[in-house]
Design a protein around this motif. Sequence first.
Motif, mmCIF file in Angstrom:
data_model
loop_
_atom_site.group_PDB
_atom_site.id
_atom_site.type_symbol
_atom_site.label_atom_id
_atom_site.label_comp_id
_atom_site.label_asym_id
_atom_site.label_seq_id
_atom_site.Cartn_x
_atom_site.Cartn_y
_atom_site.Cartn_z
ATOM 1 N N ASN A 296 -13.221 -7.632 -0.675
ATOM 2 C CA ASN A 296 -12.674 -7.140 -1.933
ATOM 3 C C ASN A 296 -11.462 -7.934 -2.400
ATOM 4 O O ASN A 296 -11.256 -8.122 -3.599
ATOM 5 C CB ASN A 296 -12.280 -5.668 -1.787
ATOM 6 N N SER A 297 -10.658 -8.407 -1.458
ATOM 7 C CA SER A 297 -9.438 -9.135 -1.810
ATOM 8 C C SER A 297 -9.721 -10.390 -2.621
ATOM 9 O O SER A 297 -8.890 -10.814 -3.428
ATOM 10 C CB SER A 297 -8.662 -9.504 -0.540
ATOM 11 N N THR B 211 -11.780 -10.730 -5.049
ATOM 12 C CA THR B 211 -11.833 -10.362 -6.460
ATOM 13 C C THR B 211 -10.476 -9.870 -6.957
ATOM 14 O O THR B 211 -10.082 -10.159 -8.086
ATOM 15 C CB THR B 211 -12.908 -9.292 -6.700
ATOM 16 N N LEU C 220 -21.454 -3.240 3.332
ATOM 17 C CA LEU C 220 -20.440 -2.420 2.672
ATOM 18 C C LEU C 220 -20.065 -1.270 3.598
ATOM 19 O O LEU C 220 -20.939 -0.582 4.138
ATOM 20 C CB LEU C 220 -20.975 -1.887 1.344
ATOM 21 N N THR D 44 -5.611 -6.329 -0.639
ATOM 22 C CA THR D 44 -6.876 -5.922 -0.039
ATOM 23 C C THR D 44 -7.281 -4.555 -0.580
ATOM 24 O O THR D 44 -6.505 -3.851 -1.231
ATOM 25 C CB THR D 44 -6.774 -5.852 1.492
ATOM 26 N N SER D 45 -8.504 -4.167 -0.299
ATOM 27 C CA SER D 45 -9.006 -2.889 -0.793
ATOM 28 C C SER D 45 -8.178 -1.719 -0.268
ATOM 29 O O SER D 45 -7.971 -0.726 -0.991
ATOM 30 C CB SER D 45 -10.472 -2.716 -0.396
ATOM 31 N N SER E 295 -13.113 4.055 -2.543
ATOM 32 C CA SER E 295 -12.753 2.738 -2.014
ATOM 33 C C SER E 295 -13.682 2.364 -0.858
ATOM 34 O O SER E 295 -14.171 3.230 -0.131
ATOM 35 C CB SER E 295 -11.300 2.750 -1.528
ATOM 36 N N SER F 154 -15.053 -1.417 1.640
ATOM 37 C CA SER F 154 -14.920 -2.835 1.955
ATOM 38 C C SER F 154 -16.310 -3.460 1.966
ATOM 39 O O SER F 154 -17.208 -2.963 2.641
ATOM 40 C CB SER F 154 -14.272 -3.040 3.341
ATOM 41 N N TRP F 155 -16.481 -4.534 1.198
ATOM 42 C CA TRP F 155 -17.749 -5.249 1.223
ATOM 43 C C TRP F 155 -17.506 -6.664 1.747
ATOM 44 O O TRP F 155 -16.371 -7.156 1.770
ATOM 45 C CB TRP F 155 -18.400 -5.292 -0.167
ATOM 46 N N GLU G 228 -16.686 -6.424 -9.714
ATOM 47 C CA GLU G 228 -15.565 -6.030 -8.865
ATOM 48 C C GLU G 228 -14.249 -6.586 -9.386
ATOM 49 O O GLU G 228 -13.206 -5.922 -9.333
ATOM 50 C CB GLU G 228 -15.807 -6.516 -7.430
ATOM 51 N N THR G 229 -14.285 -7.818 -9.890
ATOM 52 C CA THR G 229 -13.070 -8.438 -10.431
ATOM 53 C C THR G 229 -12.532 -7.614 -11.591
ATOM 54 O O THR G 229 -11.324 -7.348 -11.684
ATOM 55 C CB THR G 229 -13.363 -9.872 -10.902
ATOM 56 N N TYR H 12 -11.080 -4.111 -10.278
ATOM 57 C CA TYR H 12 -9.769 -4.213 -9.643
ATOM 58 C C TYR H 12 -8.686 -4.646 -10.623
ATOM 59 O O TYR H 12 -7.527 -4.230 -10.508
ATOM 60 C CB TYR H 12 -9.820 -5.182 -8.457
#
Length: 322
Positions: free
Chosen positions: A96-97, A99, A124, A162-163, A247, A249-250, A306-307, A310
Amino acid sequence: MAQRRHLLQAAAALALAPLLIPARAQAWPAKAVRIVVPFTPGGTTDFVTRLVAAEVARLAGQPLVIENKPGAGTVIGVDNVAKSAPDGYSFVTVANSFTANQTLVKKLPYDSLKDLRPVALMGLSEHVLATHPGSGLKSVADIVAQAQAGKPLSYASFGNGTSAHLAGEMLKSQLGVDIVHVPYKGQAPALADVLGGQVSMMFGNWPEFRGHVQTGKLLAIGMATAQRSQYAPQIPTLTEQGAAVVSNSWNGLLAPAGVPDAVVQRMNALVNQAMQSEAVVQAFQKGGIAAKSGTPEQFAEFIRSETGRYAEVIRKAGITLD
């Protein structure tokens, strides 16, 4: 004579053909492939990468070497691959970070769109908000009560941007309370301090937190899912408790821009095939990880989505890193 000369030249060319074709059409991969993980060992991204890479290596007949390069919210590891030769032998696992950094970091050392290209989405993991038993926190209501009573609260994350960081900021925004962010270089060291009581709480990947919750070393405040999780149906969601925070994490693979399309398609096919293997399917199911697959183009669209998601969270919360 001229005809004979042409026949001799043709014969000579045919004789050389078996020697020339393999050199020009050598199958990829012909040697070890490097995959950079921009996190410390022990987290979900590292686990998923190593698990899938082991199966890809078996299928491809070449080793896949994992290199952990944490730091700067994953920027160090991603930049390392962005600047690598586009020969198909360097990849990076992003999360995720990747994006979030497109909005958070004003001066990235790489262009996320021009210097890297999506290869394959892998897995995910849902997030859970957890605390140590001695914190006195058992619910979202307890967090609000402690904050209103003036008690100091903190939350750990596995790095700026990060997510887990953004989930914490979403929680603060939802509740209207102050919770101090404490970033770490990876989930493992962050989790260690939450377990030790040095930090009040943390959003983390359910696969790493599940064992600690089951043994009582951690207390799950709520799952950061829209509906109750199939992996932990007994735990209420944060949304049920008045804090609509979703929330996860992928993990997915990127390659340097310029890598041949044939290599990208081949690696994508290998990853998708690997995730269908019995070893990976069982490990994902046991770990509570949802397997994701698809084409490089679908992964590219996922990254764009995702970008944007966020970017909205970051701007609304006024988060800056520079």
